[in-house]
Design an enzyme around this catalytic site. Structure first.
Site, PDB file in Angstrom:
ATOM      1  N   TYR A 165      -2.953  -1.795   1.271  1.00  0.00           N
ATOM      2  CA  TYR A 165      -2.119  -1.636   2.470  1.00  0.00           C
ATOM      3  C   TYR A 165      -2.779  -0.642   3.418  1.00  0.00           C
ATOM      4  O   TYR A 165      -2.270   0.438   3.692  1.00  0.00           O
ATOM      5  CB  TYR A 165      -0.731  -1.178   2.039  1.00  0.00           C
ATOM      6  CG  TYR A 165       0.335  -1.157   3.119  1.00  0.00           C
ATOM      7  CD1 TYR A 165       0.341  -2.066   4.156  1.00  0.00           C
ATOM      8  CD2 TYR A 165       1.362  -0.212   3.068  1.00  0.00           C
ATOM      9  CE1 TYR A 165       1.319  -2.041   5.137  1.00  0.00           C
ATOM     10  CE2 TYR A 165       2.352  -0.182   4.025  1.00  0.00           C
ATOM     11  CZ  TYR A 165       2.324  -1.090   5.059  1.00  0.00           C
ATOM     12  OH  TYR A 165       3.307  -1.063   6.030  1.00  0.00           O
ATOM     13  N   LEU A 201     -10.176  12.378  -7.494  1.00  0.00           N
ATOM     14  CA  LEU A 201      -8.754  12.513  -7.172  1.00  0.00           C
ATOM     15  C   LEU A 201      -8.461  11.600  -5.995  1.00  0.00           C
ATOM     16  O   LEU A 201      -9.117  11.696  -4.949  1.00  0.00           O
ATOM     17  CB  LEU A 201      -8.421  13.954  -6.780  1.00  0.00           C
ATOM     18  CG  LEU A 201      -7.018  14.170  -6.172  1.00  0.00           C
ATOM     19  CD1 LEU A 201      -5.931  13.965  -7.215  1.00  0.00           C
ATOM     20  CD2 LEU A 201      -6.908  15.558  -5.536  1.00  0.00           C
ATOM     21  N   ILE A 203      -5.651  10.875  -3.310  1.00  0.00           N
ATOM     22  CA  ILE A 203      -4.400  11.348  -2.730  1.00  0.00           C
ATOM     23  C   ILE A 203      -3.756  10.189  -1.988  1.00  0.00           C
ATOM     24  O   ILE A 203      -4.268   9.722  -0.974  1.00  0.00           O
ATOM     25  CB  ILE A 203      -4.650  12.524  -1.761  1.00  0.00           C
ATOM     26  CG1 ILE A 203      -5.334  13.685  -2.478  1.00  0.00           C
ATOM     27  CG2 ILE A 203      -3.335  12.988  -1.131  1.00  0.00           C
ATOM     28  CD1 ILE A 203      -5.696  14.847  -1.568  1.00  0.00           C
ATOM     29  N   GLY A 206      -1.513   4.433  -3.593  1.00  0.00           N
ATOM     30  CA  GLY A 206      -1.054   3.080  -3.287  1.00  0.00           C
ATOM     31  C   GLY A 206      -0.771   2.274  -4.534  1.00  0.00           C
ATOM     32  O   GLY A 206      -0.288   2.787  -5.547  1.00  0.00           O
ATOM     33  N   GLY A 208      -3.064   0.905  -6.325  1.00  0.00           N
ATOM     34  CA  GLY A 208      -4.152   1.036  -7.284  1.00  0.00           C
ATOM     35  C   GLY A 208      -5.394   0.206  -7.017  1.00  0.00           C
ATOM     36  O   GLY A 208      -6.235   0.071  -7.910  1.00  0.00           O
ATOM     37  N   THR A 225       0.795  10.051  -6.127  1.00  0.00           N
ATOM     38  CA  THR A 225       1.655   9.362  -5.178  1.00  0.00           C
ATOM     39  C   THR A 225       3.054   9.947  -5.300  1.00  0.00           C
ATOM     40  O   THR A 225       3.362  10.643  -6.271  1.00  0.00           O
ATOM     41  CB  THR A 225       1.680   7.843  -5.467  1.00  0.00           C
ATOM     42  OG1 THR A 225       2.549   7.187  -4.536  1.00  0.00           O
ATOM     43  CG2 THR A 225       2.193   7.554  -6.868  1.00  0.00           C
ATOM     44  N   SER A 227       5.546   7.596  -4.646  1.00  0.00           N
ATOM     45  CA  SER A 227       6.271   6.331  -4.749  1.00  0.00           C
ATOM     46  C   SER A 227       6.346   5.882  -6.205  1.00  0.00           C
ATOM     47  O   SER A 227       5.322   5.601  -6.843  1.00  0.00           O
ATOM     48  CB  SER A 227       5.576   5.258  -3.906  1.00  0.00           C
ATOM     49  OG  SER A 227       6.069   3.972  -4.223  1.00  0.00           O
ATOM     50  N   GLN A 230       4.937   2.241  -6.526  1.00  0.00           N
ATOM     51  CA  GLN A 230       3.486   2.133  -6.513  1.00  0.00           C
ATOM     52  C   GLN A 230       2.875   2.681  -7.804  1.00  0.00           C
ATOM     53  O   GLN A 230       1.918   2.109  -8.339  1.00  0.00           O
ATOM     54  CB  GLN A 230       2.919   2.873  -5.306  1.00  0.00           C
ATOM     55  CG  GLN A 230       3.196   2.172  -3.984  1.00  0.00           C
ATOM     56  CD  GLN A 230       2.493   2.835  -2.813  1.00  0.00           C
ATOM     57  OE1 GLN A 230       2.263   4.045  -2.812  1.00  0.00           O
ATOM     58  NE2 GLN A 230       2.158   2.052  -1.815  1.00  0.00           N
ATOM     59  N   CYS A 390       1.784  -2.645  16.137  1.00  0.00           N
ATOM     60  CA  CYS A 390       0.571  -1.965  15.696  1.00  0.00           C
ATOM     61  C   CYS A 390      -0.684  -2.740  16.093  1.00  0.00           C
ATOM     62  O   CYS A 390      -1.672  -2.148  16.541  1.00  0.00           O
ATOM     63  CB  CYS A 390       0.606  -1.752  14.188  1.00  0.00           C
ATOM     64  SG  CYS A 390       1.861  -0.598  13.628  1.00  0.00           S
TER      65      CYS A 390
END
Length: 410
Positions: A165, A201, A203, A206, A208, A225, A227, A230, A390
């Site tokens: 994403y 690491l 950050i 998402g 994966g 994460t 979430s 996720q 967007c």
């Protein structure tokens, strides 16, 4: 280009009898818009049945708007881009291709800025609500859940098979979305300059997709994460790999040291007041000489102060607490943390294409009723609008996406 009398009467009825009395005022508002469009054109059918062509002074998007009610201009003048969405949702304007309209506004952002931002009480109310949703630790968890915990079944039908994403990096217009996403992930891994056995690491991990690539190529990875959806998905997809670890961890709480850091379109969710903390977390996590590979979305530096002082459609309806980055300001913050900025690549047109592919998939999923049943037509329309909004922003150049490498001083 006048509409037939009957159609004109119906349009005036929809615009409201009282507002119809102020038609000359609204036409003057369109006059000001006309004078501000230096590139591209805007064809408008007004509620009183008049056809107007605005701009057309230079090459650019050719947008068409059916302005069905003067209320749409009232909402634009008071609520900015959020008000314009609210008018669209209520059927007060329509367009055969809203992407062209958003691209037109993005391309003419400097001259049209005052007509696309909230004002007065509406601005203060939106700013207060945005402040309430700022990204302190509790707020960050709520804001991430607001967007990413809609459920994996919502995103599965329209993202690529790898569930990435963020913007793809295309090598040709004919390349598939999956190939473009794979190229992007490979580029990010290459920026870390890590070897098999070293630990990264990530950050904002998402679902994966980067983690899986890094693990397949022998790296160890700690993905953080906020979430829960996720995290569960990333853990399931990497269950067979050695060295995979995911945790529900705020970036501010990272204490371990790593060979490299990767963060793909996470910084936009942080908020300007936390950019320093985000950059400090990256510097703290890196070993001396270590590299951080970042992909970030930026807003035109020349327009940033006005943008940051406002609250736009994205912040109101899609990403609470978020803010696109000012490249110059964020670059200064990273430098202050002892991070050297290198090898920047800008690829905004690729994001426009990525968004187009997502929207095509999203529309197909909606038509096939493949999206979860709990999301009603209004919610689906909101997300379709978001994807178009967007895409237009990137096509007009008002926003951009970049990759760069940050190297910690040895």
């Amino acid at each position: 280009m006048n509409a037939p009398a009957q159609d004109r009467t119906q349009r005036e009825g929809r615009s409201g009898g009282l507002l119809a009395l102020f038609a000359p005022f609204f036409h003057r508002q369109l006059d000001r818009m006309d004078g501000a469009i230096d590139a591209g054109s805007l064809e408008v059918m007004t509620p009183d049945g008049r056809g107007r062509l605005l701009g057309e002074r230079g090459p650019g998007p050719a947008a068409v708007v059916d302005l069905r009610s003067w209320r749409a201009l009232v909402r634009l003048a008071t609520g900015g881009s959020s008000g314009w969405y609210e008018a669209w949702q209520k059927g007060e304007w329509a367009s055969p291709d809203p992407v062209q309209l958003f691209a037109l506004f993005s391309l003419n952002r400097a001259s049209l800025a005052d007509q696309a931002r909230a004002t007065g009480f509406s601005l203060w109310a939106r700013r207060f609500w945005h402040w309430l949703r700022r990204n302190h630790r509790g707020g960050a968890r709520r804001n991430i859940a607001f967007h990413y915990d809609l459920g994996n079944d919502f995103y599965l039908p329209w993202l690529d098979a790898g569930m990435t994403y963020s913007s793809a990096l295309f090598t040709s217009p004919a390349e598939s979305l999956e190939a473009g996403q794979a190229a992007k992930l490979e580029a990010m891994l290459a920026r870390t300059a890590t070897a098999p056995g070293e630990t990264i690491l990530e950050i904002g991990s998402g679902w994966g997709s980067f983690a899986e690539l890094a693990l397949r190529q022998g790296r160890r990875l700690h993905g953080i994460t906020l979430s829960t959806e996720q995290k569960a998905y990333a853990e399931a997809r990497t269950a067979g790999f050695e060295g995979a670890r995911f945790s529900l961890t705020d970036y501010r709480d990272v204490t371990d040291s790593y060979d490299a850091v990767v963060s793909i379109e996470m910084a936009e969710a942080v908020g300007q007041e936390y950019w320093q903390a985000y950059a400090a977390a990256i510097a703290r996590a890196l070993k001396p000489g270590g590299r951080a590979a970042l992909q970030i979305i930026t807003f035109d530096d020349a327009m940033f102060l006005g943008y940051a002082a406002n609250v736009d459609f994205i912040q109101t309806y899609i990403f609470p607490g978020g803010l696109l980055l000012s490249e110059s300001r964020f670059r200064a913050i990273t430098a202050a943390q002892g991070l050297e900025w290198r090898d920047q690549v800008n690829f905004g047109p690729d994001y426009a294409e990525t968004l187009k592919r997502w929207r095509e998939n999203f529309d197909a999923a909606a038509k096939a009723r493949a999206l979860p049943a709990q999301f009603d037509a209004r919610f689906i329309d909101l997300w379709r609008y978001y994807l178009m909004y967007c895409e237009g922003g990137f096509r007009g150049g008002g926003i951009d996406v970049i990759q760069m490498t940050l190297i910690k001083e040895g």
